[in-house]
Design a protein around this motif. Structure first.
Motif, PDB file in Angstrom:
ATOM      1  N   LEU A 291      34.518  36.544  48.981  1.00 34.28           N
ATOM      2  CA  LEU A 291      34.982  36.297  47.514  1.00 34.28           C
ATOM      3  C   LEU A 291      33.828  36.617  46.689  1.00 34.28           C
ATOM      4  CD1 LEU A 291      37.086  35.403  45.305  1.00 34.28           C
ATOM      5  CD2 LEU A 291      36.313  32.855  45.897  1.00 34.28           C
ATOM      6  N   ARG A 292      33.713  37.529  45.678  1.00 35.52           N
ATOM      7  CA  ARG A 292      32.541  37.756  44.602  1.00 35.52           C
ATOM      8  C   ARG A 292      33.246  38.020  43.327  1.00 35.52           C
ATOM      9  NH1 ARG A 292      27.480  36.884  46.641  1.00 35.52           N
ATOM     10  NH2 ARG A 292      26.927  38.794  45.364  1.00 35.52           N
ATOM     11  N   SER A 293      32.291  37.851  42.391  1.00 33.50           N
ATOM     12  CA  SER A 293      32.518  38.196  40.995  1.00 33.50           C
ATOM     13  C   SER A 293      32.292  39.797  40.747  1.00 33.50           C
ATOM     14  CB  SER A 293      31.587  37.440  40.010  1.00 33.50           C
ATOM     15  OG  SER A 293      31.689  35.817  40.124  1.00 33.50           O
ATOM     16  N   ILE A 294      33.173  40.168  40.231  1.00 27.94           N
ATOM     17  CA  ILE A 294      32.790  41.732  39.918  1.00 27.94           C
ATOM     18  C   ILE A 294      32.219  42.145  38.480  1.00 27.94           C
ATOM     19  CG2 ILE A 294      34.240  44.114  39.957  1.00 27.94           C
ATOM     20  CD1 ILE A 294      36.133  42.661  41.609  1.00 27.94           C
TER      21      ILE A 294
ATOM     22  N   THR B 258      28.977  44.333  42.652  1.00 28.09           N
ATOM     23  CA  THR B 258      28.953  42.868  43.142  1.00 28.09           C
ATOM     24  C   THR B 258      27.781  42.363  43.633  1.00 28.09           C
ATOM     25  OG1 THR B 258      29.327  43.569  45.555  1.00 28.09           O
ATOM     26  CG2 THR B 258      31.264  43.377  44.189  1.00 28.09           C
ATOM     27  N   GLY B 259      26.696  43.155  43.835  1.00 26.26           N
ATOM     28  CA  GLY B 259      25.427  42.562  43.978  1.00 26.26           C
ATOM     29  C   GLY B 259      25.210  42.632  45.741  1.00 26.26           C
ATOM     30  N   LEU B 260      26.245  42.620  46.508  1.00 24.04           N
ATOM     31  CA  LEU B 260      26.377  42.742  47.969  1.00 24.04           C
ATOM     32  C   LEU B 260      25.607  43.750  48.461  1.00 24.04           C
ATOM     33  CD1 LEU B 260      30.163  41.988  48.643  1.00 24.04           C
ATOM     34  CD2 LEU B 260      28.126  40.331  49.338  1.00 24.04           C
ATOM     35  N   SER B 261      24.538  43.501  49.547  1.00 26.11           N
ATOM     36  CA  SER B 261      23.977  44.437  50.368  1.00 26.11           C
ATOM     37  C   SER B 261      23.906  44.103  51.837  1.00 26.11           C
ATOM     38  CB  SER B 261      22.625  44.465  49.900  1.00 26.11           C
ATOM     39  OG  SER B 261      21.912  43.257  50.201  1.00 26.11           O
TER      40      SER B 261
ATOM     41  N   LYS C  38      37.155  38.113  39.388  1.00 28.46           N
ATOM     42  CA  LYS C  38      36.862  37.559  40.786  1.00 28.46           C
ATOM     43  C   LYS C  38      37.759  37.954  41.620  1.00 28.46           C
ATOM     44  CE  LYS C  38      34.214  33.303  42.348  1.00 28.46           C
ATOM     45  NZ  LYS C  38      33.855  31.926  41.905  1.00 28.46           N
ATOM     46  N   GLY C  39      37.372  38.444  42.928  1.00 34.02           N
ATOM     47  CA  GLY C  39      38.085  38.937  43.887  1.00 34.02           C
ATOM     48  C   GLY C  39      37.815  39.031  45.193  1.00 34.02           C
ATOM     49  N   LEU C  40      38.496  39.412  46.069  1.00 30.04           N
ATOM     50  CA  LEU C  40      38.012  39.748  47.376  1.00 30.04           C
ATOM     51  C   LEU C  40      37.518  41.117  47.636  1.00 30.04           C
ATOM     52  CD1 LEU C  40      40.734  38.002  49.461  1.00 30.04           C
ATOM     53  CD2 LEU C  40      38.628  36.999  49.054  1.00 30.04           C
ATOM     54  N   ILE C  41      36.262  41.200  48.591  1.00 37.08           N
ATOM     55  CA  ILE C  41      35.808  42.449  48.690  1.00 37.08           C
ATOM     56  C   ILE C  41      35.845  42.944  50.139  1.00 37.08           C
ATOM     57  CG2 ILE C  41      33.618  43.805  48.419  1.00 37.08           C
ATOM     58  CD1 ILE C  41      34.855  42.668  45.640  1.00 37.08           C
ATOM     59  N   LEU C  42      36.327  43.864  50.622  1.00 36.61           N
ATOM     60  CA  LEU C  42      36.181  44.380  52.069  1.00 36.61           C
ATOM     61  C   LEU C  42      35.425  45.674  52.251  1.00 36.61           C
ATOM     62  CD1 LEU C  42      39.960  43.883  52.897  1.00 36.61           C
ATOM     63  CD2 LEU C  42      38.047  42.445  53.950  1.00 36.61           C
TER      64      LEU C  42
END
Length: 493
Positions: free
Chosen positions: A65-68, A53-56, A79-83
């Protein structure tokens, strides 16, 4: 001996490597659905999150909400929710994350394949998320078993009992006994060590004995609960018994609201045991239709059916005894001084179920919980003139008159047999619990017997009792025990 040493260390190494890896799995149900939840747990979870997802440094416990994307070619998969749940504040106690994606099979498989392409990530084994939660101290064994029961619960009261167990209703009780026993063992060992110097308070041993007696009585009461929790967890085994062609199969069909059993005017239609599981006002009922009982028959198949019917009766927790109203009316006409109780005894003996009758009591006719059903009421013109009619159900399977009253009678019996789950008075629901508590009780009784003449042996008996309580909550455990407990868990839980 060396082989055993190697075997133990091989198992330890295998377990260590397994817990060091990061696991992933689909945690929601299989098949097409609106939203699917994919769970990841382990040291490399944050890396997996960043790669897909590119999340840090995402904000914990916040839906984003992110593109996977696939980590290799960066193709957008969904595209979905990330927890993000950083350890130890997560279900497993490790770093965890969840991908909430669209529930199509292709979407789910693409995300799972993307996770599988990362180093140090592997597909989770059945129950492995929960097993890690146990090893990391997030759940004890009774709570783990409660979670398994919650996933399997089919009725409302089963759900209530399982949920209370996941919240620690049983573990609080068992840990209370365990804490009390630890203190008693510590005090008696101090008594042994300092007895000669007389530096310990007088009356310590008497106080310990009183504590153990109280605990023994509490455990004994807990064990003698009529197996309420086990009956609720597994379902109350109920058998329909009666003469051939008395309406047993018709009654089964009425209760389960479908033609589960074949019904014909021919006697002996039912030969084998037919079982259905019903939800009666939140209580689970495992209902068995059986062959008609009679003492004489030349049909070899019918004989086998009768044997199986009696075998099913022996294992039953509840009996539904079906009687032909016409035959009762005829008997009453020929026995003017006879009572309903007299006929019930005559009927049960005629069926060959002598051990169902309680010959030692005039108040309780039966040795098992029993519901009496007078069927074919539509064929009787006059009143049956029943004594103790509040304990008897009259109905017609043909017209369905009286069925609601019968369902109410069954429900009342189930409430008595299973009880009402509560946090204040939790019921054990596993054979494992019963075995360890029974062994603990034996050790406590043994310690009390030795309290007056040998405090060293008394202390040893208390240590054994403590070990059994440890097995209950998982303080003392083995891999074999854990394998048994986790064998029925699904992948992703």
């Amino acid at each position: 001996m060396f082989k055993n040493f190697l075997l133990v260390h091989k198992k330890t190494l295998k377990f260590f490597l397994r817990t060091q890896s990061t696991i992933y799995a689909l945690s929601s149900g299989q098949g097409k659905c609106g939203v699917a939840v994919i769970r990841v747990s382990g040291a490399s979870t944050e890396l997996a999150l960043q790669c897909l997802t590119g999340l840090s440094n995402p904000k914990p416990r916040t839906a984003i909400l992110r593109s996977i994307k696939h980590p290799s070619n960066h193709e957008i998969l969904d595209k979905g929710l990330i927890l993000w749940f950083p350890g130890p504040h997560s279900f497993t106690g490790e770093d965890c994350c969840e991908f909430h994606v669209h529930g199509g099979i292709a979407v789910v498989n693409s995300v799972l394949n993307a996770l599988g392409s990362l180093p140090d990530l592997r597909l989770a084994e059945p129950g492995e998320f929960t097993r890690r939660a146990f090893h990391n101290g997030k759940l004890d064994l009774t709570e783990v078993e409660g979670l398994a029961d919650l996933l399997q619960a089919e009725t409302e009261i089963q759900r209530k009992q399982a949920f209370l167990q996941t919240q620690g209703a049983l573990s609080k009780l068992y840990n209370k006994w365990r804490g009390s026993l630890i203190k008693s063992v510590a005090h008696i060992e101090a008594h042994i060590d300092f007895e000669e110097t007389e530096t310990i308070d007088e009356g310590v041993l008497e106080h310990i004995v009183k504590e153990i007696e109280t605990m023994r009585d509490e455990i004994d009461k807990h064990l003698n609960d009529g197996r309420k929790g086990e009956l609720l967890r597994n379902g109350v085994k109920t058998v329909i018994l009666g003469e051939p062609n008395v309406g047993k199969s018709s009654l089964l069909n009425l209760l389960c609201k479908r033609p589960a059993a074949i019904v014909t005017p021919v006697e002996g239609t039912t030969r084998d045991i037919l079982e259905v599981t019903l939800n009666i006002e939140g209580y689970p009922l495992v209902l068995a239709d059986t062959a008609g009982l009679r003492t004489e028959t030349d049909d070899i198949v019918e004989k086998e059916g009768i044997i199986r019917a009696k075998r099913s009766y022996e294992c039953a927790d509840l009996v539904i005894l079906v009687i032909d109203s016409e035959k009762y009316y005829s008997w009453l006409h020929n026995h003017s001084s006879g009572s309903t109780t007299d006929y019930l005894k005559f009927y049960v003996e005629k069926l060959g179920l002598h051990d169902l009758l309680n010959y030692e009591s005039n108040d309780e006719i039966f040795t098992k919980e029993c519901i009496i059903v007078f069927n074919k009421l539509d064929l009787v013109e006059n009143s049956l003139n029943l004594q103790n009619s509040s304990q008897i159900n009259c109905l017609s399977c043909k017209s369905e008159d009286g069925v609601p009253d019968l369902v109410n009678s069954i429900s009342n019996k189930l409430k008595v047999l299973c009880g009402e789950p509560s946090a204040e008075h939790p019921s054990m629901n596993q054979v494992r619990h019963r075995q360890h508590l029974s062994n603990c009780l034996k050790c406590l009784n043994s310690s009390l017997e030795k309290s007056s003449n040998d405090t060293v042996l008394m202390a040893e008996s208390l240590r054994k009792a403590l070990r059994h309580l440890g097995y209950l909550v998982g303080v003392t455990t083995t891999e074999q025990l854990l394998d048994v407990i986790f064998k029925d868990f699904c992948i992703g839980k």
